[in-house]
Enzyme design. Structure first.
Site, mmCIF file in Angstrom:
data_model
loop_
_atom_site.group_PDB
_atom_site.id
_atom_site.type_symbol
_atom_site.label_atom_id
_atom_site.label_comp_id
_atom_site.label_asym_id
_atom_site.label_seq_id
_atom_site.Cartn_x
_atom_site.Cartn_y
_atom_site.Cartn_z
ATOM 1 N N ARG A 1 126.392 85.149 38.761
ATOM 2 C CA ARG A 1 126.178 83.790 38.262
ATOM 3 C C ARG A 1 124.707 83.479 38.005
ATOM 4 N NH1 ARG A 1 129.387 80.705 42.521
ATOM 5 N NH2 ARG A 1 130.266 82.650 43.290
ATOM 6 N N GLU B 1 128.077 83.292 52.228
ATOM 7 C CA GLU B 1 128.968 82.354 52.909
ATOM 8 C C GLU B 1 130.308 82.992 53.226
ATOM 9 O OE1 GLU B 1 129.912 78.722 50.821
ATOM 10 O OE2 GLU B 1 130.687 77.780 52.644
HETATM 11 C C1 PRP Z 1 127.565 83.352 45.042
HETATM 12 C C2 PRP Z 1 126.503 82.546 44.322
HETATM 13 C C3 PRP Z 1 125.239 82.964 45.017
HETATM 14 C C4 PRP Z 1 125.708 83.245 46.443
HETATM 15 C C5 PRP Z 1 125.265 82.161 47.362
HETATM 16 O O1 PRP Z 1 127.604 84.640 44.505
HETATM 17 O O2 PRP Z 1 126.480 82.807 42.934
HETATM 18 O O3 PRP Z 1 124.690 84.151 44.456
HETATM 19 O O4 PRP Z 1 127.137 83.322 46.390
HETATM 20 O O5 PRP Z 1 125.662 82.389 48.687
HETATM 21 P P1 PRP Z 1 124.642 82.540 49.907
HETATM 22 O O6 PRP Z 1 123.551 81.530 49.720
HETATM 23 O O7 PRP Z 1 125.477 82.269 51.129
HETATM 24 O O8 PRP Z 1 124.110 83.942 49.876
HETATM 25 P P2 PRP Z 1 128.744 85.730 44.821
HETATM 26 O O9 PRP Z 1 128.176 86.752 45.757
HETATM 27 O O10 PRP Z 1 130.006 85.061 45.190
HETATM 28 O O11 PRP Z 1 128.905 86.545 43.462
HETATM 29 P P3 PRP Z 1 129.151 86.207 41.928
HETATM 30 O O12 PRP Z 1 127.866 85.618 41.405
HETATM 31 O O13 PRP Z 1 129.390 87.581 41.384
HETATM 32 O O14 PRP Z 1 130.307 85.273 41.773
HETATM 33 N N1 ADE Z 2 128.740 80.902 46.838
HETATM 34 C C1 ADE Z 2 128.635 80.838 48.184
HETATM 35 N N2 ADE Z 2 129.279 79.769 48.674
HETATM 36 C C2 ADE Z 2 129.818 79.125 47.584
HETATM 37 C C3 ADE Z 2 130.587 77.940 47.428
HETATM 38 N N3 ADE Z 2 130.964 77.191 48.484
HETATM 39 N N4 ADE Z 2 130.957 77.588 46.179
HETATM 40 C C4 ADE Z 2 130.585 78.334 45.107
HETATM 41 N N5 ADE Z 2 129.872 79.450 45.202
HETATM 42 C C5 ADE Z 2 129.478 79.844 46.435
#
Ligand code: PRP
Ligand code: ADE
Length: 178
Positions: free
Chosen positions: A66, A103
């Site tokens: 993302r 998370e």
């Molecule tokens: C999500 C979001 C952040 C991260 C935040 O990515 O896009 O990169 O989680 O979480 P944090 O602050 O607890 O580390 P995700 O790893 O779900 O991957 P994606 O971007 O491929 O959906």
């Molecule tokens: N990445 C980590 N935690 C998330 C949340 N609660 N919603 C969307 N993206 C996330």
């Protein structure tokens, strides 16, 4: 104005309980991307938050996946390089890696070893700051290459999860807080 743009953008964030696992309230940004006016508002608000860094940045690092939504748009608007931090096994040349917890999962991010020159001034861009594990791992990757993190910019900060404190002294900017 900016407050109106912020309210429009906020209204386009959809909250989905128990995704991807029980107890997680997922903040879904896809309705904001799907609405041209909200998408434009999001880009302009991101730029507004870091306007003072104009002329003081060399590159944007965005995290898969993302961080690839706004990172390259902002890099193009600011005439900066864009460098992807990717999930393991995706980058073809020599890489360095950092493990992290987020998370709802654990993962690893990699960056190309030659992607940033020592001394480069970097803006980290991702859609969302939750626990901050992803952003902290990305900061470690950048600093291991001898570059510096000028700021971290997110569309959404989930304040209760404490991700800001996990970034130490680094500057954290968020367009929206939940
Ligand atoms: C999500 C979001 C952040 C991260 C935040 O990515 O896009 O990169 O989680 O979480 P944090 O602050 O607890 O580390 P995700 O790893 O779900 O991957 P994606 O971007 O491929 O959906
Ligand atoms: N990445 C980590 N935690 C998330 C949340 N609660 N919603 C969307 N993206 C996330």
């Amino acid at each position: 104005d900016h407050e109106q743009a912020r309210e429009l953008l906020r209204s386009k964030i959809r909250s989905i309980p128990d995704f991807p696992s029980p107890g997680i309230l997922f903040r879904d940004i896809t309705p904001a991307l799907a609405d041209a006016e909200a998408f434009t508002a999001a880009v302009e608000l991101h730029l507004h938050h870091i306007a003072d860094l104009d002329g003081q940045l060399d590159a944007i690092v965005g995290m898969e996946a993302r961080g690839f939504l706004f990172g390259p748009i902002l890099a193009h608007r600011l005439n900066l390089a864009f460098v992807p931090a990717r999930k393991p096994g995706k980058l073809p040349a020599e890489t360095i890696a950092e493990d992290y917890a987020l998370e709802y999962a654990k993962n690893t991010l990699q960056i190309h070893a030659d992607a940033l020159r020592p001394g480069a001034r970097v803006l980290i861009v991702d859609d969302l700051l939750a626990t901050g594990g992803t952003a902290a791992a990305t900061t470690r990757l950048i600093e291991r290459l001898g570059a510096t993190v000028a700021a971290q910019l997110f569309m959404i900060e989930l304040v209760a999860l404490g991700g800001r404190a996990a970034q130490g002294d680094h500057r954290v900017e968020a367009v929206l807080q939940f």
